[in-house]
Write a protein that holds these residues in place. Sequence first.
Motif, PDB file in Angstrom:
ATOM      1  N   CYS A  60       1.029  -1.614  -0.208  1.00  0.00           N
ATOM      2  CA  CYS A  60      -0.305   0.278  -0.247  1.00  0.00           C
ATOM      3  C   CYS A  60       0.675   1.154   0.254  1.00  0.00           C
ATOM      4  CB  CYS A  60      -0.819   0.134   1.283  1.00  0.00           C
ATOM      5  SG  CYS A  60      -2.126  -1.523   1.592  1.00  0.00           S
ATOM      6  N   GLN A  90       2.868   1.518  -3.425  1.00  0.00           N
ATOM      7  CA  GLN A  90       1.857   2.171  -4.446  1.00  0.00           C
ATOM      8  C   GLN A  90       1.690   3.655  -4.250  1.00  0.00           C
ATOM      9  OE1 GLN A  90      -2.121   0.994  -4.394  1.00  0.00           O
ATOM     10  NE2 GLN A  90      -2.202   1.680  -6.887  1.00  0.00           N
ATOM     11  N   SER A  99       4.294   5.536  -5.320  1.00  0.00           N
ATOM     12  CA  SER A  99       5.476   4.730  -6.911  1.00  0.00           C
ATOM     13  C   SER A  99       6.106   5.152  -7.800  1.00  0.00           C
ATOM     14  CB  SER A  99       4.111   4.274  -7.269  1.00  0.00           C
ATOM     15  OG  SER A  99       3.612   5.495  -7.673  1.00  0.00           O
TER      16      SER A  99
END
Length: 203
Positions: A66, A69, A72
């Motif tokens: 999580c 991401q 990223s």
Amino acid sequence: MTTAGPLVPDQEQWQPWTPDELARRLSAVNRPWCVVGGWALDLWHGRQTRAHSDLEFTVLRADFACFRQALSDLDFYAVKDGTFQFLSAICLPAADIFQVWGYDRAAQAWRVDVMIEPGTPDTWVYKRDLSITCPRAEMVLRSTAGIPHLRPAAVLLFKAKHTRSKDRSDFARALPDLSAQERVWLLRHLTRLHPEHEWLSCV
């Protein structure tokens, strides 16, 4: 040093984000995290007291994807015993990895040091002694800007194991403002884990 994937960047090339910048980037992540290390003490003080060479924050192992991401735009490298290994987009840190650095290739600088911690969303566990546990709500405080950070007694307990000059300065700066509760907690765990530590006579 072994590598996989891109060449490991220069380990000295740090331009860490501030906690405010990190919090902005993680604003959509609804999982536990908190700033640790020297920056956590400064969030508790309510001001920056010294320069910081990095920015450390903790996440639960199950939540790493999580946070990756949300960040990223960074390349991630697992760190263990001085060895750096590139983590491709489909790779998660191995079970024996507890530290991951995030590199901003556009800026050619390291931005964050992600510390993978044990515990659960409700329970904080001291990773150097898994028998030391507390409700997470008691161990993680919030700055005036709402940034989560580890409470000062726990930060100082981490700093006690390998005490450097900056750790001594951090301790001396924090000590006058530690509450009685913080002092009792720190004294109890220092006595147990580091019975010869120089700080014991001060707390």
